[in-house]
Design an enzyme around this catalytic site. Structure first.
Site, PDB file in Angstrom:
ATOM      1  N   THR A   1       0.840  -1.195   0.000  1.00  0.00           N
ATOM      2  CA  THR A   1       0.000   0.000   0.000  1.00  0.00           C
ATOM      3  C   THR A   1       0.875   1.245   0.000  1.00  0.00           C
ATOM      4  O   THR A   1       1.963   1.248   0.555  1.00  0.00           O
ATOM      5  CB  THR A   1      -0.938   0.051   1.234  1.00  0.00           C
ATOM      6  OG1 THR A   1      -0.149   0.004   2.424  1.00  0.00           O
ATOM      7  CG2 THR A   1      -1.940  -1.082   1.241  1.00  0.00           C
TER       8      THR A   1
ATOM      9  N   ASN B   1       1.064   4.911   1.388  1.00  0.00           N
ATOM     10  CA  ASN B   1       0.483   5.737   2.456  1.00  0.00           C
ATOM     11  C   ASN B   1       0.543   7.208   2.057  1.00  0.00           C
ATOM     12  O   ASN B   1       1.577   7.686   1.601  1.00  0.00           O
ATOM     13  CB  ASN B   1       1.270   5.560   3.758  1.00  0.00           C
ATOM     14  CG  ASN B   1       1.029   4.222   4.385  1.00  0.00           C
ATOM     15  OD1 ASN B   1       1.211   3.179   3.749  1.00  0.00           O
ATOM     16  ND2 ASN B   1       0.601   4.232   5.625  1.00  0.00           N
TER      17      ASN B   1
ATOM     18  N   GLU C   1      -4.505   4.755   2.825  1.00  0.00           N
ATOM     19  CA  GLU C   1      -3.561   3.860   2.138  1.00  0.00           C
ATOM     20  C   GLU C   1      -4.175   3.389   0.842  1.00  0.00           C
ATOM     21  O   GLU C   1      -5.315   2.922   0.836  1.00  0.00           O
ATOM     22  CB  GLU C   1      -3.323   2.603   2.965  1.00  0.00           C
ATOM     23  CG  GLU C   1      -2.685   2.831   4.292  1.00  0.00           C
ATOM     24  CD  GLU C   1      -2.538   1.495   5.003  1.00  0.00           C
ATOM     25  OE1 GLU C   1      -1.880   0.593   4.459  1.00  0.00           O
ATOM     26  OE2 GLU C   1      -3.109   1.360   6.074  1.00  0.00           O
TER      27      GLU C   1
HETATM   28  C1  LIG Z   1      -8.370  -2.165   0.490  1.00  0.00           C
HETATM   29  C2  LIG Z   1      -7.915  -2.192   1.923  1.00  0.00           C
HETATM   30  C3  LIG Z   1      -8.827  -2.522   2.919  1.00  0.00           C
HETATM   31  C4  LIG Z   1      -8.435  -2.568   4.253  1.00  0.00           C
HETATM   32  N1  LIG Z   1      -9.366  -2.882   5.209  1.00  0.00           N
HETATM   33  C5  LIG Z   1      -8.994  -2.946   6.511  1.00  0.00           C
HETATM   34  C6  LIG Z   1      -9.937  -3.265   7.530  1.00  0.00           C
HETATM   35  O1  LIG Z   1     -11.141  -3.448   7.282  1.00  0.00           O
HETATM   36  N2  LIG Z   1      -9.478  -3.358   8.808  1.00  0.00           N
HETATM   37  C7  LIG Z   1      -8.172  -3.141   9.156  1.00  0.00           C
HETATM   38  O2  LIG Z   1      -7.815  -3.253  10.314  1.00  0.00           O
HETATM   39  N3  LIG Z   1      -7.269  -2.791   8.215  1.00  0.00           N
HETATM   40  C8  LIG Z   1      -7.642  -2.693   6.902  1.00  0.00           C
HETATM   41  N4  LIG Z   1      -6.734  -2.365   5.947  1.00  0.00           N
HETATM   42  C9  LIG Z   1      -5.447  -1.849   6.372  1.00  0.00           C
HETATM   43  C10 LIG Z   1      -4.381  -2.883   6.533  1.00  0.00           C
HETATM   44  O3  LIG Z   1      -4.467  -3.307   7.859  1.00  0.00           O
HETATM   45  C11 LIG Z   1      -3.115  -2.105   6.253  1.00  0.00           C
HETATM   46  O4  LIG Z   1      -2.894  -2.071   4.871  1.00  0.00           O
HETATM   47  C12 LIG Z   1      -1.983  -2.628   7.041  1.00  0.00           C
HETATM   48  O5  LIG Z   1      -2.117  -2.040   8.317  1.00  0.00           O
HETATM   49  C13 LIG Z   1      -0.618  -2.308   6.477  1.00  0.00           C
HETATM   50  O6  LIG Z   1      -0.267  -0.969   6.702  1.00  0.00           O
HETATM   51  P1  LIG Z   1       1.254  -0.523   6.649  1.00  0.00           P
HETATM   52  O7  LIG Z   1       1.764  -0.834   5.258  1.00  0.00           O
HETATM   53  O8  LIG Z   1       1.249   0.948   6.980  1.00  0.00           O
HETATM   54  O9  LIG Z   1       1.965  -1.331   7.688  1.00  0.00           O
HETATM   55  C14 LIG Z   1      -7.093  -2.292   4.602  1.00  0.00           C
HETATM   56  C15 LIG Z   1      -6.185  -1.952   3.602  1.00  0.00           C
HETATM   57  C16 LIG Z   1      -6.569  -1.891   2.274  1.00  0.00           C
HETATM   58  C17 LIG Z   1      -5.573  -1.523   1.213  1.00  0.00           C
END
Ligand SMILES: Cc1cc2nc3c(=O)[nH]c(=O)nc-3n(C[C@H](O)[C@H](O)[C@H](O)COP(=O)(O)O)c2cc1C
Length: 189
Positions: free
Chosen positions: A42, A44, A124
């Site tokens: 992702t 940010n 993200e």
């Molecule tokens: C399309 C999408 C949907 C997501 N949905 C959720 C969610 O419903 N609940 C959640 O805790 N995190 C959700 N995430 C976030 C992920 O937990 C997040 O990408 C992860 O924390 C990695 O973040 P980082 O790269 O900053 O470590 C989602 C991310 C994306 C891209």
């Protein structure tokens, strides 16, 4: 298409407050769990670079289009909060021939990532495209055309991954509709 209990119906065309569109925003290093643990990289975005209408959205998952542009800057190493090092290449390896500079489908999370216990909001983007290299430090402009579902908490990483994969399919299917596809050109410059 798999529809889940919490999903919003996808309307025939963008409905108020959509379409929303941003200017070019910086891509900054997150925690890096997206690529490393989830296998779903992702980008940010600093929330203070986003229009108020996007910051006012309910926490949840949305879809739209995104367009990248490289930034003219030498490579740098950025150290994440957990000490991991990330090479910021500012998008110098983005490849026009590979479609990396075209408007691309995107699924994005406006959330607090309860699965990871964050207490602040992050935005993200997961750009649905096969990149050959990372592009930390590049900039991205994106649109939001619709809502997929609220942010949820998960008990396992696998359940979160499975739901993000369904979000991706939902976004692709919606963006195939002509009434959404027309917004691809909104990002062309
Ligand atoms: C399309 C999408 C949907 C997501 N949905 C959720 C969610 O419903 N609940 C959640 O805790 N995190 C959700 N995430 C976030 C992920 O937990 C997040 O990408 C992860 O924390 C990695 O973040 P980082 O790269 O900053 O470590 C989602 C991310 C994306 C891209």
């Amino acid at each position: 298409m798999t529809r889940r209990a919490a999903d919003s119906p996808i309307p025939d065309k963008p409905e108020d407050p959509f379409p929303l569109v941003t200017d070019y925003c910086d891509i900054v290093g997150g925690f890096g769990r997206g690529s490393a643990e989830l296998g779903i990289p992702t980008a940010n975005i600093p929330v203070n670079q986003l229009p108020k209408a996007i910051n006012d959205l309910e926490l949840g998952v949305y879809f739209g289009f995104a367009k990248l542009r490289p930034v003219d800057h030498g490579e740098e190493v950025f150290t994440r909060k957990n000490g991991a090092k990330v090479l910021m290449n500012y998008g110098r390896n983005l490849d026009r021939q590979n479609g990396d500079l075209d408007p691309m489908p995107v699924v994005l999370s406006v959330g607090k990532n309860p699965f990871y216990g964050n207490d602040f909001k992050t935005v993200e983007l997961h750009i649905i495209h096969e990149f050959k290299d990372s592009f930390y430090g590049a900039q991205v402009k994106f649109s939001i055309l619709g809502h997929i579902r609220p942010e949820l908490n998960y008990t396992t990483k696998e359940a979160l991954i499975e739901d993000i994969n369904i979000d991706i399919l939902t976004a692709l299917e919606a963006l195939e509709m002509d009434s959404f596809k027309v917004y691809r050109s909104q990002l062309a410059d």
